[in-house]
Structures are given as C-alpha cells and as structure tokens.
Design an enzyme around this catalytic site. Structure first.
Site, PDB file in Angstrom:
ATOM      1  N   THR A 224       0.261   1.189   4.561  1.00  0.00           N
ATOM      2  CA  THR A 224       0.934  -0.070   4.867  1.00  0.00           C
ATOM      3  C   THR A 224       2.008   0.160   5.922  1.00  0.00           C
ATOM      4  O   THR A 224       2.150  -0.616   6.874  1.00  0.00           O
ATOM      5  CB  THR A 224       1.546  -0.650   3.587  1.00  0.00           C
ATOM      6  OG1 THR A 224       0.562  -0.648   2.560  1.00  0.00           O
ATOM      7  CG2 THR A 224       2.040  -2.056   3.807  1.00  0.00           C
ATOM      8  N   GLU A 439       6.426  25.376 -25.210  1.00  0.00           N
ATOM      9  CA  GLU A 439       6.693  25.404 -23.769  1.00  0.00           C
ATOM     10  C   GLU A 439       6.912  26.834 -23.274  1.00  0.00           C
ATOM     11  O   GLU A 439       6.413  27.222 -22.215  1.00  0.00           O
ATOM     12  CB  GLU A 439       7.901  24.529 -23.418  1.00  0.00           C
ATOM     13  CG  GLU A 439       7.712  23.041 -23.710  1.00  0.00           C
ATOM     14  CD  GLU A 439       6.469  22.434 -23.067  1.00  0.00           C
ATOM     15  OE1 GLU A 439       6.007  22.952 -22.031  1.00  0.00           O
ATOM     16  OE2 GLU A 439       5.940  21.446 -23.630  1.00  0.00           O
TER      17      GLU A 439
HETATM   18  P1  ADP Z   1       0.261   3.096   0.988  1.00  0.00           P
HETATM   19  O1  ADP Z   1       0.126   1.785   1.669  1.00  0.00           O
HETATM   20  O2  ADP Z   1      -0.521   4.190   1.640  1.00  0.00           O
HETATM   21  O3  ADP Z   1       0.016   3.056  -0.471  1.00  0.00           O
HETATM   22  P2  ADP Z   1       2.972   2.731   1.758  1.00  0.00           P
HETATM   23  O4  ADP Z   1       2.846   2.643   3.220  1.00  0.00           O
HETATM   24  O5  ADP Z   1       3.106   1.465   1.022  1.00  0.00           O
HETATM   25  O6  ADP Z   1       1.783   3.572   1.154  1.00  0.00           O
HETATM   26  O7  ADP Z   1       4.191   3.697   1.437  1.00  0.00           O
HETATM   27  C1  ADP Z   1       5.248   3.309   0.616  1.00  0.00           C
HETATM   28  C2  ADP Z   1       6.551   3.911   1.081  1.00  0.00           C
HETATM   29  O8  ADP Z   1       6.522   5.327   0.979  1.00  0.00           O
HETATM   30  C3  ADP Z   1       6.836   3.638   2.530  1.00  0.00           C
HETATM   31  O9  ADP Z   1       7.491   2.425   2.697  1.00  0.00           O
HETATM   32  C4  ADP Z   1       7.706   4.814   2.931  1.00  0.00           C
HETATM   33  O10 ADP Z   1       9.041   4.600   2.571  1.00  0.00           O
HETATM   34  C5  ADP Z   1       7.160   5.919   2.089  1.00  0.00           C
HETATM   35  N1  ADP Z   1       6.165   6.702   2.834  1.00  0.00           N
HETATM   36  C6  ADP Z   1       4.853   6.771   2.572  1.00  0.00           C
HETATM   37  N2  ADP Z   1       4.237   7.589   3.437  1.00  0.00           N
HETATM   38  C7  ADP Z   1       5.171   8.037   4.283  1.00  0.00           C
HETATM   39  C8  ADP Z   1       5.153   8.916   5.403  1.00  0.00           C
HETATM   40  N3  ADP Z   1       4.023   9.486   5.826  1.00  0.00           N
HETATM   41  N4  ADP Z   1       6.312   9.167   6.035  1.00  0.00           N
HETATM   42  C9  ADP Z   1       7.455   8.594   5.611  1.00  0.00           C
HETATM   43  N5  ADP Z   1       7.547   7.762   4.571  1.00  0.00           N
HETATM   44  C10 ADP Z   1       6.423   7.472   3.890  1.00  0.00           C
HETATM   45 ZN    ZN Z   2       1.649  22.041 -23.591  1.00  0.00          ZN
HETATM   46 MG    MG Z   3      -0.095  -0.001   0.584  1.00  0.00          MG
END
Ligand code: ADP
Ligand code: ZN
Ligand code: MG
Length: 620
Positions: A224, A439
């Site tokens: 996204t 553990e």
């Molecule tokens: P997906 O759509 O792949 O499930 P998102 O783009 O929604 O993941 O990621 C959610 C949040 O995680 C982003 O808004 C960002 O803050 C963080 N994030 C995810 N991937 C990265 C990346 N490669 N670099 C920096 N931040 C990231």
């Molecule tokens: Zn265990």
């Molecule tokens: Mg997403």
C-alpha cells in the site's frame, strides 16, 4: 481534479428522504385542515336547527309531518313538510331502518322520502389517509432498513457507486524515500511513475505502456505504501479500493462499482487505480453465502473488460496488491492486463536496518540503542512489524516518563509484536517453577546443540497464549535450511517437555504447541522435502495449481503402506530428537537448575545474562 467526497452517495438519500417526509407532512396537514374545516361547516349549519330525540322523530313520522329524512354518518336530518328542519342523533354504525323498525315504524320508506347523504369530504380524506398512512409508514420503514443495510454492506441501493477513496492533497505525502528494503520493487515502480508523468516519451518509440502492475508480497511489506508513493511522486489522483469492497450482497454490484471506479479515474486521467487484496475478487469461494461465486466472476470480468478497453491515450494505470498470488485467477496476469509483477519480500538484515532508521527518524533515542543489533533481533519482521515495534517502544518509554527511547523499550516491544502483550496473571510458585524448567529446557538444548542460533531471551512472563517463551534468533538471515537445521529445531522444541520429564517425571499441557510444531517440521521433512530414509521423494505436493487455483496438498498419490511408512518415519525423527534433548538436559542438570533459579528471581533473562550463567558454570 475534483476530489470525490466519500459520503457523496449518501447525499442522494438524505434528499430523497427529506422530500418524501415533507410530502407526507404536507398531506397530513392538508387533511387535518380540510377535515377540521368541513367539520366546522357542518357544525355551523347544524347550529341553526334544533336537535330532537328519536322518539320525537317517530312521532312526527307517524303524524305525517315529515317530508324527507337524510341519513348522514352520525345523525339524521329531518325536513318537515312545513319547511323547517331538525336533527336527530344516530350511532355511526347503526342502521337507520333497523332503528325505525325497533321504534315501531316498519315501513318508513313508504311514509317519507329517505335519502343517504354522500359522505363529507373529510370522511373521504380520512378513508384515503387511513389506508395510505400505513403504506407510507411501511415505505419509510423499508427505506430506512435499506439505508441501514446500505451502510453496513457499502450500499445495497447505491449499486453503481464505487466509493473509492481518493487520496488528495491533504493526505500525508509518502514517497519512495519512506520505503526501504525493497530496492527492486522501487526501481520498477519508478518506471511506472515515469509512464504516468511523460507517457509521450514512451509512445513516440512505440512502447506499450503497461496497464496493470501486480504487487505481490507478504502482509506489511509496504505494498500500500509503495502504491501511494507512486501516485504521489507522479502527482496524479489515486483511487484506492480494497477487493473485498467490491464483494457485495447483490450480484452485479461489484461489476458496476468497477465501472464507476474506472470511469472516475479516466475522467481524471492521468490517474492511478489501486486495488488492494485482489485475491478476494479472484477467489472467495464458499466464504460467504451472500457474495456468491457469480458475483466474483462478474466483478473480475468487469475489471478485465475495463482494462482491455483502455485506449492507448487513457493514461490510467492499475496497481493491484495481493499476498496470495497463488489464489489469483490466471486471466488477470495475461499480457495487456496485469502484465508486470513486482515481488516484495520480507526485508533482509540490511533492509531492516534501513527501515528501522526510517521509523526512528523523529524519535529521541538513548545512546544505548544499537540499530545493527536491532536489525538482528528482528528476523522475520515485516516493515509494518518494525513500524509497530518502534511505535510501541515510544509508547512504553512515554508511559514510564522517559525522555528518550532506550534499547530495553525496543526489545520489549519486539517481543510484544512477536508474541502478543504480556499477561501478568498470578502463577503459583509451583506453576512458575514448571514454566521455568520448561523454558530453561528449550534454552539449554538450543545452546548445547551445535549449529543452533543463539538464545536471545528466556522468560516466564506469560504472553498471548504462552506461559513463558524462549526466543532463539539467527545472527543473520539464512536462505537455506539444511536437514541438520530442521532436526536441531525439533530437538530444541522438545527441550521443554524433556525438562518436565527429567525434573518432575511428569508432563504438562504447556508443551502442546511445541509438539505440534515439531510434528509439522518432521512431516515436511519426510513427505515434502525428501529428508528421510524413504529417499528424496516428495509424497505431499501441490498439484493442479493451474487448473483450480487452489493449492491443495494431494495426499492420495501414495498407497496406504507408504502412508504408514511415512508415519513411522515421522515418529522416528521425533523420538530421536526427544532422546537427544533428554540426554543434553540430563548431562547439564546443574546448569538447568541454575537457569531456573535465575528465572525465578528475574522472570526474564537476556542473552548476555544467560551466556554468563553458562560460562560461570563451565569455568567453575
Ligand atoms: P502492505 O500493504 O504490504 O500490507 P503497508 O504498505 O500497509 O503493507 O505497510 C504498513 C506500514 O508498515 C507502512 O505504512 C509503513 O509504515 C510500514 N512499512 C511497511 N513496509 C515498509 C518498508 N518497506 N519500508 C518502510 N516502512 C514500511
Ligand atoms: Zn515450550
Ligand atoms: Mg496493504
């Protein structure tokens, strides 16, 4: 570009309801006015004439003085031969003839002229209204129901609207700089930005600009984020919609939403359409009775039709994201549709370090924060996990009144992200001791097994479902796992149960998930990876992926005898590993007790403390 309001479809409804309500109100008011006025008129007219009892009427009729009676709803108008008039009361539902008969006038119609008055206008309206109002109420009620349903299901009646979200000028800007660890994906998407910015450059050379880009990768890897970065860097409107939003209760809704979405995007071209979770369109069979299979197919087809219908000048690019590419309909990935696939992976150690730096940008840090070590601690974390971890750390530091985030905050948050929040519930000392041995068993077996990754933490603080936990993380990312690695993991998993048996000569239910995990690994080794004495044969494998789109392990490809051989191989692997774990702990019983003592006092011990205990003992 004109920003599309998210609540626009609702406005039509409000207007409709208002108009309808007003209409209803006016009708009622008019009805009451007319009813009241006509009632007043009759009152006014009747005011001049006198009222007589029925007995008087009978007398007058018998005396032959009456010329004519007019039967109204609740009274009788009497016209005398001498020209005067009078009224007599009558029950609304009473029958005039019966009334007269009872009073002894059997053949009234032969003596006087009897007329039945047409009901006054107020009665007429009353009849209509008494029939109309329930209908009107029902209509309003149903409209209300539909509206409610519309809200929950995204609009049963707003069929056509895509309710796509558009990220306009006011949403926070993200750029490629905000994503790390995904260098190749960024490079590919930078090309998409260039297509959107200067399409002519490519067209002049006869290049076909891609219509669709498929982003594939595990949850939280930044799909996204990157799609938004593309829109932002290209400076074009961004229409975003999740695949599940297309799936509605009514067949055909999804398709018309797709149409609406594409039309809006084309009107605002150059533009970017982002369809998140496309796999929910490609496949959602059997998940919901409402969102039928036919609905998906129609929605999917509509997307394909729209993409095929792009003219070369439309300059709309569709980005779709999924973390289940295996579930996608192959029609989507044909040339001319989503013809580019960009794969995102969980970040490696370098990527994690960069992502950590990005998300620490505006956070005050204590001097003990070691980013390289953090990157090592977070094997298997996605970008979203890292972001979540650092945010939790900031919250934790703020809650304890610190001015800076320190290493302890971050490593506590890392555990929380991995295992869920701490659950401090009361454990009796006996309980705690059981947990501690379990553990410590894992930790010592892992430590004593050559080639195992180091033990990062041991804890008897319960988290999520677990009463305690032992974190064992690799020092660096490994791309190959060997048979030895897998056997070691099984051995360490069984270390907990082994300790229970050695120390208490008993077993707890706490080892359940350890045993399950061990079993899964062992089964994979034998039946999928060819790592047993049965030879390099894959018995369980995914078949006919192309045909059904469903990854189903096909377990019918081997005989009953082979199945039982596989089972005994699995049991062999597990019993061998268990014996290994028990041997280690029996030999290291003193160390086991020492680690348990430390756990009973400190509840959580970190890698350095754990290794210190081991070194002290071996030096003594
Ligand atoms: P997906 O759509 O792949 O499930 P998102 O783009 O929604 O993941 O990621 C959610 C949040 O995680 C982003 O808004 C960002 O803050 C963080 N994030 C995810 N991937 C990265 C990346 N490669 N670099 C920096 N931040 C990231
Ligand atoms: Zn265990
Ligand atoms: Mg997403």
């Amino acid at each position: 570009m004109k920003p599309k309001m998210e609540n626009q479809p609702n406005r039509g409804w409000v207007r409709l309801l208002t108009v309808f309500g007003t209409y209803l109100l006016i009708t009622v008011i008019i009805a009451f006015l007319i009813g009241g006025v006509s009632g007043g008129f009759s009152q006014f007219f009747s005011g001049n004439s006198k009222e007589i009892p029925v007995s008087q009427l009978v007398e007058d009729v018998n005396a032959g003085n009456v010329d004519k009676v007019t039967i109204e709803e609740n009274r009788i108008k009497i016209s005398y031969k001498n020209g005067s008039e009078a009224y007599s009361r009558k029950e609304i539902n009473a029958n005039f003839y019966e009334m007269m008969q009872q009073a002894g006038v059997s053949d009234i119609s032969t003596k006087v002229q009897v007329e039945v008055a047409s009901p006054p206008i107020s009665d007429f309206l009353e009849t209509i209204l008494s029939n109309l109002i329930p209908i009107a109420i029902m209509i309003v009620f149903f409209l209300f129901l539909f509206r409610l349903a519309g809200k929950s299901a995204g609009g049963v009646l707003d069929f056509g609207k895509s309710n796509a979200k558009m990220f306009g000028k006011d949403t926070p800007k993200v750029s490629f700089k905000d994503a790390a660890g995904v260098a190749e994906a960024k490079q590919e998407l930078e090309e998409v930005v260039d297509f959107l910015k200067s399409p002519d450059k490519y067209r002049r050379l006869g290049a076909r600009i891609p219509k669709g880009v498929l982003l594939v990768g595990p949850a939280g890897t930044g799909k996204t984020l990157l799609a938004r970065a593309v829109a932002n860097e290209a400076g074009v409107p961004f229409y975003s919609m999740a695949g599940s939003e297309f799936m509605e209760m009514l067949v055909g809704v999804g398709a018309s939403r797709v149409r609406d979405l594409f039309r809006t995007a084309k009107e605002n071209a150059p533009a970017l359409i982002f369809i998140d979770e496309v796999e929910s369109i490609g496949r959602q069979r059997g998940r919901s009775i409402m969102a039928s299979h036919g609905e998906q197919e129609q929605t999917l087809n509509q997307i394909l039709v729209e993409m095929d219908g792009f003219s070369p000048n439309d300059n709309v690019i569709v980005i779709a994201a999924t973390n289940r590419p295996d579930l996608l309909d192959s029609a989507l990935t044909r040339p001319g549709r989503f013809d580019r696939t960009v794969v995102l992976q969980l970040p490696d150690i370098v990527g994690r370090e960069e992502i950590i730096r990005i998300h620490l940008r505006n956070k005050p840090l204590a001097s003990d924060v070691d980013i390289t070590r953090l990157a090592r601690l977070t094997v298997g974390f996605s970008g979203a996990d890292i972001e979540n971890m650092l945010n939790e750390a900031a919250i934790l530091a703020a809650r304890t009144g610190k001015k800076e985030i320190d290493m302890r905050d971050i490593s506590n948050s890392a555990t929380k992200v991995k295992l869920g929040p701490e659950r401090r519930h009361l454990q009796s000392d006996a309980d705690k001791k059981m947990t501690a041995y379990h553990e410590a068993g894992h930790a010592i077996v892992a430590n004593r097994t050559p080639g195992m990754d180091p033990v990062q933490r041991v804890s008897i603080v319960s988290r999520g479902m677990a009463l305690g936990f032992t974190e064992i993380n690799p020092e660096q990312d490994k791309y190959h796992q060997t048979k030895t690695d897998l056997l070691n993991r099984i051995t360490a998993l069984l270390g907990g149960r082994a300790a229970e048996e050695i120390v208490f000569n008993d077993a707890t239910v706490g080892a359940k998930s350890d045993l399950e995990k061990a079993n899964i690994i062992a089964r994979k080794m034998v039946a999928e990876l060819g790592m047993s004495s049965l030879g390099p044969v894959a018995f369980d494998y995914v078949d006919s992926l192309e045909q059904t789109g469903d990854p189903i392990l096909d377990r019918s490809k081997y005989s009953e005898q082979m199945a039982s051989k596989i089972d005994s191989e699995i049991i062999q692997i597990i019993t061998d590993a268990y014996k290994r774990a028990k041997d280690i702990l029996t030999k290291d019983r003193i160390l086991l007790d020492k680690v348990v003592d430390a756990l009973m006092v400190e509840e959580t011990i970190e890698q350095d403390k754990f290794e210190q205990i081991i070194n002290e003992l071996s030096n003594a």
